[in-house]
Design an enzyme around this catalytic site. Structure first.
Site, PDB file in Angstrom:
ATOM      1  N   ASP B  18      16.147  11.466  78.526  1.00 32.43           N
ATOM      2  CA  ASP B  18      15.475  12.795  77.335  1.00 32.43           C
ATOM      3  C   ASP B  18      16.569  12.700  76.050  1.00 32.43           C
ATOM      4  O   ASP B  18      17.897  12.387  75.685  1.00 32.43           O
ATOM      5  CB  ASP B  18      16.531  14.029  77.673  1.00 32.43           C
ATOM      6  CG  ASP B  18      15.664  13.971  79.282  1.00 32.43           C
ATOM      7  OD1 ASP B  18      14.931  13.444  79.696  1.00 32.43           O
ATOM      8  OD2 ASP B  18      16.642  15.159  80.383  1.00 32.43           O
ATOM      9  N   GLU B 201      12.812  21.725  83.780  1.00 33.29           N
ATOM     10  CA  GLU B 201      13.657  21.241  83.116  1.00 33.29           C
ATOM     11  C   GLU B 201      13.975  21.197  81.804  1.00 33.29           C
ATOM     12  O   GLU B 201      12.917  21.860  81.384  1.00 33.29           O
ATOM     13  CB  GLU B 201      13.821  19.872  83.670  1.00 33.29           C
ATOM     14  CG  GLU B 201      14.474  19.268  85.543  1.00 33.29           C
ATOM     15  CD  GLU B 201      13.971  17.396  85.347  1.00 33.29           C
ATOM     16  OE1 GLU B 201      14.872  17.069  86.205  1.00 33.29           O
ATOM     17  OE2 GLU B 201      13.223  16.837  84.368  1.00 33.29           O
TER      18      GLU B 201
END
Lengths: 508, 508
Positions: B18, B201
């Protein structure tokens, strides 16, 4: 010539799409269907008609609805039994109402012109064999060109007929009501909601019991085509909510998916079924390639009839959500009494026992524990079927793959004529089937109904379903998938993976 | 060794996932990222760090955050510039507040233990080069094991910091607020909403202007993994609504999809960007196969930086809906001044002009009218690239396919090592890109950004985006895709299909 699927409905000839007018009457199941009797692709839409006593053996009846003389085509719709003759349509030539109230079938359908779609009704003078279009059709005309697929049911609490019908390009489902099936009043709209796509079609709205409770919810079904994420074409989403006879109100913000395979569209529930049983049939196809799949005499099949319920299921270890559960209707009736279930062999190419009637039509049940140890190994289950003993080399195969670590699952339909002809016919559908708690263990459960040219995978006792057709080259259509190969991670212990041979023709 | 993508960020070594802590400060763009420096798969999570003046050329900086001494790993989060020192963290050894208010960067991140996830902060004593973990961490501990990925922004109207953070397995996004980045109060929750998957998420929440209006809306971004319909793994959905500093309220019931390709996850917007510009970067990968794609020194890349806006776009001829529009940031800066755009040849295997710097890195623009005539022919556009002149025979290729009749589109990344190793790495992504009105004609528009190992297709001026990585066998990674083949239906007239060669390295 291909024998085709036997447990799944097909027309004798021509092109079949949406199921229409699903209704039970006098103990018979009526299946009407979008039908082009004159070509192997959509166009010239009629309503075909078949009846069954068990939802598996179908008898073809004469065409129920023909296009209008002015060229108006007969698009999708539904059927009800007008027991109390609310419509006033059921009078014989002497003005008497026929005594068999169960035979008072009314069809509600769309008439399609290039620039106009209207809602219309037809009724049966003979208990469901032939149909007469109502002389004052249309019953709804709001000057819309994209306004179709009426599904009508009786709403007991408000004593009204309710219709859900798609304003296809407005991405809205309109709700109308009527006391007599002739005069309709628009009472609300639902949508856009969930996934957009390019058009909404074939709505359904029905009440479902929640398993192991006294409670129920209403289900709003919305078919999307074209523009869905499934092959760029067709899919179905649904919403869970309440319905007061006027307005459908979702209980949450979730967009749920009806079937995760490539081929499930325009599903509709039967009306007038006793004991609140809810049975649904969909079209096992995808508009993205429906006109290009191999065909000889006919093209298009229906899904297996499915019994529906709602179940609160784990999404993961912390969350539970209500989910539409689908199970093949009355599979017990399909099992051949002379064939015992037998376990699958591991890690070898094996042949189904020659004594079994198996190969093209079977129901395979497997429940497999997913231990934490397996889970860390990124190991796969692969189960592949083929018509030849060269199971791992033949390009024409069906394979189910499952990854224990994260529940990723795929159905691969091999390399076929359909994929050569249409690039949107994807060979592999990939989704996810999380393990669930079964008998105090984390397990994954598969029920696989295989019927020559269609495979339906009922995951986790019907909590997640995948419907995929497959189309091998024409010459091989008759070859049963009698060889298989099953690979399982060493650490996974197979609790049971039995094959239940099915009748090639269900006894009447 | 592969040169890898040059316009897309990669780490020097190890495993990247990420994007974290995206922030502009003193005119520099900071990119932090989930990073395992010691292996080519997730685990041992650090925050890596890089800076750029143009979002394309990155300079690597020392690791920003290391795992805690007690083993707590540093999971995803965000960054803000605490200009007014609301946190009180910016005092030098003499108790004075540094004068450069732009350099007061605070990182907000999750500390992960097997049984606990908490929110924590760290601050920079030197304007954004090094970071000190706050001594009284965690700043939020609610005894949750699945509680992560805080994204923080300043909400001017209520004069508070706002945090969106995932209760991953509850499928909820919690909203907290704070006046000082240290003391946080939970004020609301959002979700479950739209598609479920197994976990939510990496939320984001930001304000976007609506193109050609004075209006704006708020966008709630929710990443889903695992269990999405994209390869069974990762995808991002978003919702459009209003936000009052406390509660996010969607304006409709629609679940929108951020990117339709296989590889786009955990996108985050930059904070502290002047002029309300909204720039986003995502991770161009999918957890379903992220650990299995070919790699040598590093594994994992970021998407191109994208400028975001909202546009009211036609869904079909009757409906318009607001859509997130994404455009590669400042593509003008990428174009090589010595190379002229040149048109693509039709129906022949052709080589990009040897004088161009093209082949692995280019931006291809094509706008194609979709006439009613074409539309009825079910004809395709196919545009394929390959490293060898055997474009149509080589199994390692990238192909864009488009069907004019219904807008079905696919991106095929050919047969690769990744697909051999991981069956969830699907070769073909299929979706839909409807024609839209451009210059009074129904047209389809493609902007294709190709940068060795990743292709981003910006359809309809950024109204629908597809991000797919591709991974040929390792030996061929350096080969530019300098051959192509373009087939178009005879009746379709190509308005323009120019290739814009890009710098292999953007000038500073």
């Amino acid at each position: 010539m291909s024998t085709g699927p036997l447990l799944h409905f097909t027309p004798k000839e021509g092109f079949l799409n949406d199921p229409n007018g699903l209704v039970q009457s006098n103990g018979l199941w009526h299946l009407f269907f979008q039908w082009n009797p004159t070509a192997l692709e959509a166009g010239n839409q009629h309503w075909g008609h078949a009846i069954s006593r068990n939802l598996y053996n179908w008898n073809h009846l004469p065409t129920a609805l023909f296009p209008n003389e002015d060229g108006g085509l007969i698009f999708s719709g539904s059927a009800v039994v007008d027991k109390h003759n609310t419509s006033g349509l059921f009078k014989d030539s002497h003005g008497r109402i026929p005594t068999n109230t169960e035979g008072r079938i009314v069809l509600i359908y769309t008439t399609h012109y290039d620039d106009l779609e209207t809602q219309n009704i037809a009724y049966s003078p003979d208990g469901g064999i032939t149909f007469i279009k109502y002389e004052n059709n249309p019953v709804i005309n709001i000057n819309e060109s994209q306004f179709r697929d009426p599904k009508v049911f009786w709403h007991e609490e408000t004593k009204h007929w309710v219709m859900v019908v798609a304003l296809a390009q407005k991405l809205r489902i309109a709700i109308f009501r009527s006391s007599n099936l002739k005069n309709w009043e628009k009472v609300s709209e639902f949508g856009p909601a969930g996934l957009l796509g390019i058009q909404y079609e074939c709505p359904d709205l029905f009440r479902l019991p929640i398993e192991n409770t006294e409670d129920h919810r209403w289900i709003m079904v919305v078919s999307i085509n074209p523009g869905s994420h499934i092959n760029g074409g067709s899919m179905i989403q649904y919403f869970i909510g309440d319905f007061d006879g006027i307005t459908f109100t979702p209980i949450d913000k979730i967009a749920r998916i009806f079937d995760y395979g490539s081929d499930f569209y325009a599903a509709q529930t039967f009306s007038n079924v006793p004991n609140n049983q809810v049975i649904s049939i969909g079209w096992a196809n995808n508009w993205s390639y429906a006109s290009d799949v191999p065909a000889k005499q006919y093209r298009g099949i229906m899904s297996c009839p499915r019994e529906l319920s709602l179940r609160s299921m784990p999404v993961n270890s912390e969350a539970q959500e209500l989910v539409l559960v689908q199970r093949p209707y009355n599979t017990e009736a399909l099992k051949h009494p002379l064939s015992e279930p037998y376990p699958l062999a591991l890690e070898t190419v094996s042949e189904f026992p020659p004594t079994s009637i198996c190969g093209t039509r079977f129901y395979l049940c497997a429940t497999i524990p997913v231990s934490a140890t397996d889970s860390e190994k990124l190991e796969f289950m692969r189960l592949r079927w083929s018509a030849t003993s060269d199971v791992l080399g033949n390009k024409q195969y069906i394979e189910l793959g499952y990854r224990f670590s994260d529940g990723a699952v795929y159905i691969d339909r091999g390399s076929s004529e359909a994929s050569w002809k249409n690039p949107m016919y994807s060979e592999r559908s990939i989704s996810n089937l999380p393990a669930i708690l079964i008998d105090d263990k984390m397990m994954v459960d598969f029920g696989i109904l295989m019927d020559q040219s269609v495979v339906e995978v009922y995951g986790n006792h019907g909590g997640k379903v995948f419907t995929n057709t497959y189309h091998f080259s024409e010459g091989s259509e008759d070859s049963p998938l009698k060889y298989y190969y099953l690979a399982l991670p060493r650490a996974a212990k197979l609790v049971k993976a039995n094959v239940l041979p099915l009748f090639t023709k269900v006894p009447k």
